[in-house]
Motif scaffolding. Structure first.
Motif, PDB file in Angstrom:
ATOM      1  N   GLU A  14       0.839  -1.199   0.000  1.00  0.00           N
ATOM      2  CA  GLU A  14       0.000   0.000   0.000  1.00  0.00           C
ATOM      3  C   GLU A  14       0.873   1.248   0.000  1.00  0.00           C
ATOM      4  OE1 GLU A  14      -4.089   0.756   2.016  1.00  0.00           O
ATOM      5  OE2 GLU A  14      -2.507   1.001   3.514  1.00  0.00           O
ATOM      6  N   ALA A  16       1.117   5.583  -0.008  1.00  0.00           N
ATOM      7  CA  ALA A  16       0.416   6.632   0.732  1.00  0.00           C
ATOM      8  C   ALA A  16       0.735   8.002   0.167  1.00  0.00           C
ATOM      9  CB  ALA A  16       0.811   6.585   2.211  1.00  0.00           C
ATOM     10  N   TYR A  69      -4.440  12.091   5.151  1.00  0.00           N
ATOM     11  CA  TYR A  69      -3.893  10.787   4.771  1.00  0.00           C
ATOM     12  C   TYR A  69      -4.724  10.148   3.662  1.00  0.00           C
ATOM     13  CZ  TYR A  69      -1.595  11.230   9.303  1.00  0.00           C
ATOM     14  OH  TYR A  69      -0.848  11.676  10.363  1.00  0.00           O
ATOM     15  N   TYR A  71      -4.500   6.515   0.892  1.00  0.00           N
ATOM     16  CA  TYR A  71      -3.790   5.266   0.616  1.00  0.00           C
ATOM     17  C   TYR A  71      -4.321   4.629  -0.657  1.00  0.00           C
ATOM     18  CZ  TYR A  71      -2.556   5.959   5.473  1.00  0.00           C
ATOM     19  OH  TYR A  71      -2.102   6.511   6.644  1.00  0.00           O
ATOM     20  N   GLU A 102       4.751  -0.083   2.030  1.00  0.00           N
ATOM     21  CA  GLU A 102       4.325  -0.115   3.428  1.00  0.00           C
ATOM     22  C   GLU A 102       5.336   0.637   4.297  1.00  0.00           C
ATOM     23  OE1 GLU A 102       1.468  -1.421   4.407  1.00  0.00           O
ATOM     24  OE2 GLU A 102       0.940  -2.426   2.549  1.00  0.00           O
TER      25      GLU A 102
END
Length: 114
Positions: A14, A16, A69, A71, A102
């Motif tokens: 993932e 971000a 944030y 993702y 990650e």
């Protein structure tokens, strides 16, 4: 060799997009500042959802700043969709960190000044 009946499919790491804006004061910013952030966050969330590039996960206010944030599987695609909404916020200094993978020691991070 993988056995598709036994081994679950691997999920991509993932990425971000973490946007940080300086607000007035030492606390949570003024009510009008928070309102602008919430509006921009909703716009970014709609754009991200429509483009199918991830999700906007929320914000964090405190210490005279706000962090937004998001993702998804591709930080660059996520940022391209969010960029107009983030640049529209008038608060400076501001920057975005694109995290490719990650959280951990060996991941690539790129900082973009707004």
């Amino acid at each position: 060799m993988k056995d598709t009946q036994v081994d679950p499919p691997e999920t991509p790491p993932e990425h971000a997009v973490i946007a940080r804006f300086q607000l007035g004061g030492d606390g949570f910013g003024e009510p009008d500042q928070r309102s602008l952030v919430f509006d921009a966050e909703r716009s970014a969330e709609s754009a991200v959802r429509a483009a199918g590039v991830g999700e906007v996960d929320g914000n964090e206010f405190g210490g005279g700043e706000v962090v937004i944030y998001a993702y998804g599987p591709d930080a660059d695609a996520l940022y391209r969709v969010m960029e107009p909404c983030l640049r529209a916020l008038p608060f400076r200094p501001a920057h975005v960190v694109l995290r490719y993978g990650e959280p951990g020691d060996d991941i690539v991070r790129v900082r973009v000044e707004l």
